[in-house]
Design a protein around this motif. Structure first.
Motif, PDB file in Angstrom:
ATOM      1  N   VAL A 418       0.835  -1.193   0.000  1.00  0.00           N
ATOM      2  CA  VAL A 418       0.000   0.000   0.000  1.00  0.00           C
ATOM      3  C   VAL A 418       0.869   1.242   0.000  1.00  0.00           C
ATOM      4  O   VAL A 418       2.001   1.254   0.513  1.00  0.00           O
ATOM      5  CB  VAL A 418      -0.956   0.026   1.218  1.00  0.00           C
ATOM      6  N   GLY A 419       0.362   2.293  -0.615  1.00  0.00           N
ATOM      7  CA  GLY A 419       1.047   3.562  -0.588  1.00  0.00           C
ATOM      8  C   GLY A 419       0.756   4.313   0.705  1.00  0.00           C
ATOM      9  O   GLY A 419      -0.320   4.163   1.297  1.00  0.00           O
ATOM     10  N   LEU A 420       1.710   5.057   1.168  1.00  0.00           N
ATOM     11  CA  LEU A 420       1.546   5.843   2.379  1.00  0.00           C
ATOM     12  C   LEU A 420       1.512   7.329   1.996  1.00  0.00           C
ATOM     13  O   LEU A 420       2.226   7.744   1.047  1.00  0.00           O
ATOM     14  CB  LEU A 420       2.694   5.555   3.357  1.00  0.00           C
ATOM     15  N   PRO A 421       0.663   8.089   2.669  1.00  0.00           N
ATOM     16  CA  PRO A 421      -0.063   7.751   3.903  1.00  0.00           C
ATOM     17  C   PRO A 421      -1.453   7.169   3.688  1.00  0.00           C
ATOM     18  O   PRO A 421      -2.084   6.690   4.632  1.00  0.00           O
ATOM     19  CB  PRO A 421      -0.168   9.103   4.602  1.00  0.00           C
ATOM     20  N   ALA A 574      12.634  -7.053  10.681  1.00  0.00           N
ATOM     21  CA  ALA A 574      13.344  -7.051  11.959  1.00  0.00           C
ATOM     22  C   ALA A 574      13.522  -5.641  12.504  1.00  0.00           C
ATOM     23  O   ALA A 574      13.578  -5.438  13.724  1.00  0.00           O
ATOM     24  CB  ALA A 574      14.709  -7.722  11.787  1.00  0.00           C
ATOM     25  N   PHE A 575      13.597  -4.649  11.617  1.00  0.00           N
ATOM     26  CA  PHE A 575      13.758  -3.260  12.049  1.00  0.00           C
ATOM     27  C   PHE A 575      12.411  -2.544  12.164  1.00  0.00           C
ATOM     28  O   PHE A 575      12.304  -1.515  12.837  1.00  0.00           O
ATOM     29  CB  PHE A 575      14.653  -2.499  11.064  1.00  0.00           C
ATOM     30  N   VAL A 576      11.410  -3.089  11.513  1.00  0.00           N
ATOM     31  CA  VAL A 576      10.098  -2.437  11.496  1.00  0.00           C
ATOM     32  C   VAL A 576       9.249  -2.855  12.689  1.00  0.00           C
ATOM     33  O   VAL A 576       8.419  -2.072  13.188  1.00  0.00           O
ATOM     34  CB  VAL A 576       9.367  -2.752  10.172  1.00  0.00           C
ATOM     35  N   ALA A 577       9.458  -4.066  13.200  1.00  0.00           N
ATOM     36  CA  ALA A 577       8.576  -4.634  14.220  1.00  0.00           C
ATOM     37  C   ALA A 577       8.479  -3.772  15.467  1.00  0.00           C
ATOM     38  O   ALA A 577       7.431  -3.724  16.120  1.00  0.00           O
ATOM     39  CB  ALA A 577       9.047  -6.047  14.578  1.00  0.00           C
ATOM     40  N   ASP A 578       9.554  -3.068  15.853  1.00  0.00           N
ATOM     41  CA  ASP A 578       9.525  -2.254  17.066  1.00  0.00           C
ATOM     42  C   ASP A 578       9.923  -0.810  16.800  1.00  0.00           C
ATOM     43  O   ASP A 578      10.401  -0.101  17.686  1.00  0.00           O
ATOM     44  CB  ASP A 578      10.442  -2.855  18.127  1.00  0.00           C
ATOM     45  N   VAL A 579       9.738  -0.387  15.553  1.00  0.00           N
ATOM     46  CA  VAL A 579      10.211   0.943  15.171  1.00  0.00           C
ATOM     47  C   VAL A 579       9.441   2.050  15.895  1.00  0.00           C
ATOM     48  O   VAL A 579       9.928   3.180  16.022  1.00  0.00           O
ATOM     49  CB  VAL A 579      10.123   1.112  13.641  1.00  0.00           C
ATOM     50  N   HIS A 614       2.349   2.036  11.570  1.00  0.00           N
ATOM     51  CA  HIS A 614       1.897   2.720  10.348  1.00  0.00           C
ATOM     52  C   HIS A 614       2.049   4.227  10.479  1.00  0.00           C
ATOM     53  O   HIS A 614       2.578   4.898   9.574  1.00  0.00           O
ATOM     54  CB  HIS A 614       0.433   2.337  10.078  1.00  0.00           C
ATOM     55  N   ARG A 615       1.612   4.756  11.610  1.00  0.00           N
ATOM     56  CA  ARG A 615       1.681   6.198  11.815  1.00  0.00           C
ATOM     57  C   ARG A 615       3.135   6.670  11.841  1.00  0.00           C
ATOM     58  O   ARG A 615       3.469   7.722  11.282  1.00  0.00           O
ATOM     59  CB  ARG A 615       0.973   6.562  13.116  1.00  0.00           C
ATOM     60  N   TRP A 616       3.986   5.914  12.518  1.00  0.00           N
ATOM     61  CA  TRP A 616       5.401   6.322  12.599  1.00  0.00           C
ATOM     62  C   TRP A 616       6.027   6.344  11.207  1.00  0.00           C
ATOM     63  O   TRP A 616       6.781   7.262  10.874  1.00  0.00           O
ATOM     64  CB  TRP A 616       6.176   5.374  13.519  1.00  0.00           C
ATOM     65  N   LEU A 617       5.758   5.340  10.388  1.00  0.00           N
ATOM     66  CA  LEU A 617       6.318   5.263   9.040  1.00  0.00           C
ATOM     67  C   LEU A 617       5.835   6.429   8.181  1.00  0.00           C
ATOM     68  O   LEU A 617       6.606   6.981   7.379  1.00  0.00           O
ATOM     69  CB  LEU A 617       5.949   3.927   8.388  1.00  0.00           C
ATOM     70  N   VAL A 618       4.563   6.793   8.351  1.00  0.00           N
ATOM     71  CA  VAL A 618       4.044   7.934   7.597  1.00  0.00           C
ATOM     72  C   VAL A 618       4.796   9.198   7.988  1.00  0.00           C
ATOM     73  O   VAL A 618       5.208   9.998   7.130  1.00  0.00           O
ATOM     74  CB  VAL A 618       2.530   8.094   7.852  1.00  0.00           C
TER      75      VAL A 618
END
Length: 658
Positions: A418-421, A574-579, A614-618
């Motif tokens: 999916v595209g963000l945001p 592995a880096f995304v799970a607790d970002v 999701h929010r953090w990545l956006v």
């Protein structure tokens, strides 16, 4: 082990020498005995011939002249007897004759040196009968030290040449015996010396031969248990020694580690510098491996660029520490054919008795750990437990997978990207599954490793591409313009015909190249770098997008990415799970986003499972997301047309149902 071979060779040599010496001595002794017996018989015959000659002289010179015309049956007259005594007296007096008798054919004594008319041979004696018939007989008689020569021969009258009687003589044997003994003694000395010299020569030959055989036996034993190139114990020797160590450990409660070592990118050295450089590299690595181990540790070369290590008495931490030191030794720079090299190696560890007590079981698990290290970021990996589909189980999987391709048992599921945001679906990733007739639906981890270690990865990838492009045509027909992402292997990039196959398939299906993205793992770019980069550039020329998958888990140099047509960089889960809560993961993800954007690539985060992530990545500026929050893998008709994650007018519970 070398000392054991020498001791064994020495024992074999001593046994051979003793056997050879004994075997040589027997014929020498027999030869000496036969020669002694023959020479002694010749000497005795010589003595008899001397006695016969002496008797002939006495008969012709002394006796026969005095008996001319005598009638033996009538006996001798007084004057004839006196003449015979005078003729024989000198010989008897000097001892050259011990006894002398003249006898008629009927056996009567007509003359004897002592005047007796009886005694001597009986008429029936074969020697007397032979002499009466005209044949001379000679014999040594008497006991040891008292032998005499007895001669019985016909007495021939000189005037007529006819036999007139029998002459019986007893001659002394001591002189002849002494002469014979002197001859025999000289002969014995010469024979003994010659035989001793012969035996010495044979002994020297035996010694030289046994030493040669011993050295040959040592060499053969050493070569049978050692690798010719590196001098290390070979696979058979490692198995024998390791099984003995495991047997003792099982009995005494001991522990330790079995390690498999594989050099990274060794094929590049062989292909670039030649096999002679590869051989020299293996010798250097073997020396460095040995330098990092204790005398009680076992090191062997199993074949190719694979080595095995056994570390008795070491626990997990100690084994890792030993291998970390070896890793540094192996990585020290060396120069081959003027080219500086720095080698890396992967280490797989299996602990005993924790991971098994049988050598084969431990090797399989160490191999699985090593393979895991080659796929990930760590080059020293301890077996983590679980089922090991490797390598003997892989043989069965590979055989069944061939039939699965023929019977169309494989299926493709798709996970949305999916595209963000906004979380709108703009692409899907094809994920292969195996609908096994007995085991049910199998995930890729159950069969892809086996395929990657065989030639099956090529037909498997081709099948996935064909089926995925067919499915893409289906969803495009329904109005969904999703990009298609397909995973490929390092083996595909190294295949000379892969780029041509992709181009031909795109042309045959009419698919747009810019709507196809081939995902390559970061570790694939660390293999045959030159070949992989060339293939990626050629795919980019076709218009196909390239994605670097699992970024951050491998050891790709940034210089590898520079100049490549990289469309997308996917951050590993592995880096995304607790970002959303770990500062280090946040720093890494932000750095990758900045790096990718600097290279002109978009960024996709894998493993997004919560709204917070999701929010953090956006907020961090990530371009795309993929994970269970947006959708699990399903057949393409079940992929939702739209994913509503956080719209302003609808709660998360209003996400489209798949």
């Amino acid at each position: 082990m070398r000392q054991s071979g020498r001791r064994t060779g020495a024992r074999v040599g001593r046994r051979l020498f003793a056997t050879y010496a004994a075997a040589s001595l027997i014929p020498v002794v027999l030869l000496g005995a036969v020669m002694w017996r023959g020479y002694r018989a010749d000497a005795a015959e010589q003595g008899r011939q001397q006695g016969l000659a002496q008797a002939a002289v006495i008969a012709e010179m002394a006796v026969a002249p005095k008996l001319g015309g005598v009638d033996m049956a009538a006996g001798l007259t007084t004057s004839q007897l006196e003449g015979m005594r005078e003729a024989t007296e000198l010989a008897v007096f000097h001892g050259s004759v011990l006894r002398l008798r003249v006898r008629g054919f009927t056996g009567q004594v007509v003359f004897s040196d002592d005047g007796s008319t009886s005694g001597g041979l009986p008429v029936a004696d074969p020697d007397f009968q032979a002499a009466a018939a005209g044949e001379s007989r000679v014999k040594v008689i008497g006991g040891a030290g008292h032998e005499v020569i007895r001669v019985v021969q016909p007495l021939v009258a000189g005037a007529t040449g006819q036999s007139i009687g029998v002459l019986e003589l007893y001659l002394p044997y001591q002189g002849i015996a002494a002469q014979l003994r002197a001859q025999l003694r000289g002969f014995a000395e010469r024979v003994a010396g010659g035989l001793a010299a012969l035996y010495l020569v044979l002994a020297l030959l035996a010694g030289w031969t046994t030493r040669s055989l011993r050295r040959y036996a040592i060499r053969q034993e050493y070569q049978a248990s050692h690798d010719v190139l590196t001098g290390l114990p070979n696979r058979a020797a490692f198995r024998s020694r390791a099984e003995s160590v495991l047997e003792v450990a099982g009995r005494d409660g001991g522990h330790g580690a079995v390690v498999l070592v594989d050099l990274n990118r060794f094929k590049e050295v062989n292909d670039t510098l030649g096999h002679h450089a590869g051989d020299e590299l293996l010798r250097v690595v073997a020396t460095r491996l040995r330098a990092g181990l204790d005398d009680s540790d076992l090191l062997a070369r199993l074949g190719g660029d694979e080595f095995a290590v056994m570390l008795p008495g070491r626990d997990r931490e100690q084994a890792v520490a030993v291998l970390a030191g070896i890793r540094q030794l192996v990585a020290e720079e060396l120069v081959l054919d003027g080219v500086p090299l720095s080698m890396e190696a992967s280490f797989g560890i299996a602990l005993y008795p924790e991971h098994g007590t049988e050598l084969q079981e431990l090797k399989v698990r160490a191999d699985a750990a090593m393979y895991q290290g080659k796929r990930g970021a760590e080059d020293i990996v301890v077996f983590a437990g679980g089922t090991v589909g490797h390598p003997h189980q892989w043989l069965k999987v590979q055989a069944e997978l061939r039939h699965a391709l023929e019977r169309d048992e494989l299926v493709l599921w798709y996970q949305p990207k999916v595209g963000l945001p906004g979380a709108e679906i703009n692409g899907v990733e094809a994920l292969v599954r195996w609908q096994h007739p007995e085991r049910g639906l199998l995930p890729p981890g159950e069969f892809l490793p086996a395929a990657e270690h065989s030639g099956l990865i090529a037909p498997l990838t081709e099948w996935v591409l064909r089926r995925a492009l067919d499915d893409q045509a289906g969803w495009i027909a329904t109005g969904q313009d999703w990009t298609l992402s397909v995973n490929i292997s390092a083996r595909n990039l190294e295949s000379t015909g892969f780029v041509g196959f992709v181009g031909a398939l795109l042309a045959a299906t009419g698919a747009r190249p810019d709507r196809l993205i081939l995902e390559v793992t970061e570790t694939a770019l660390a293999g045959d770098v030159e070949t992989a980069m060339r293939a990626i550039k050629e795919l980019g020329t076709l218009g196909v997008g390239i994605s670097v998958d699992d970024f951050g888990t491998g050891y790709t140099s940034l210089s590898h990415l520079r100049g490549l047509p990289i469309t997308e960089i996917k951050i590993d889960r592995a880096f995304v799970a607790d970002v959303d809560r770990d500062p280090q993961s946040q720093a890494i993800v932000r750095s990758v986003i900045d790096l990718a954007h600097g290279l002109g690539s978009r960024v996709t985060a894998e493993g997004v499972e919560t709204l917070e992530i999701h929010r953090w990545l956006v907020e961090a500026g990530c371009d795309e997301g993929q994970g269970w929050l947006y959708g699990r893998p399903v057949p393409w008709p079940q992929v939702a047309a739209k994913v509503i994650v956080e719209p302003s007018s609808a709660p998360l519970t209003e996400r489209a149902v798949r």
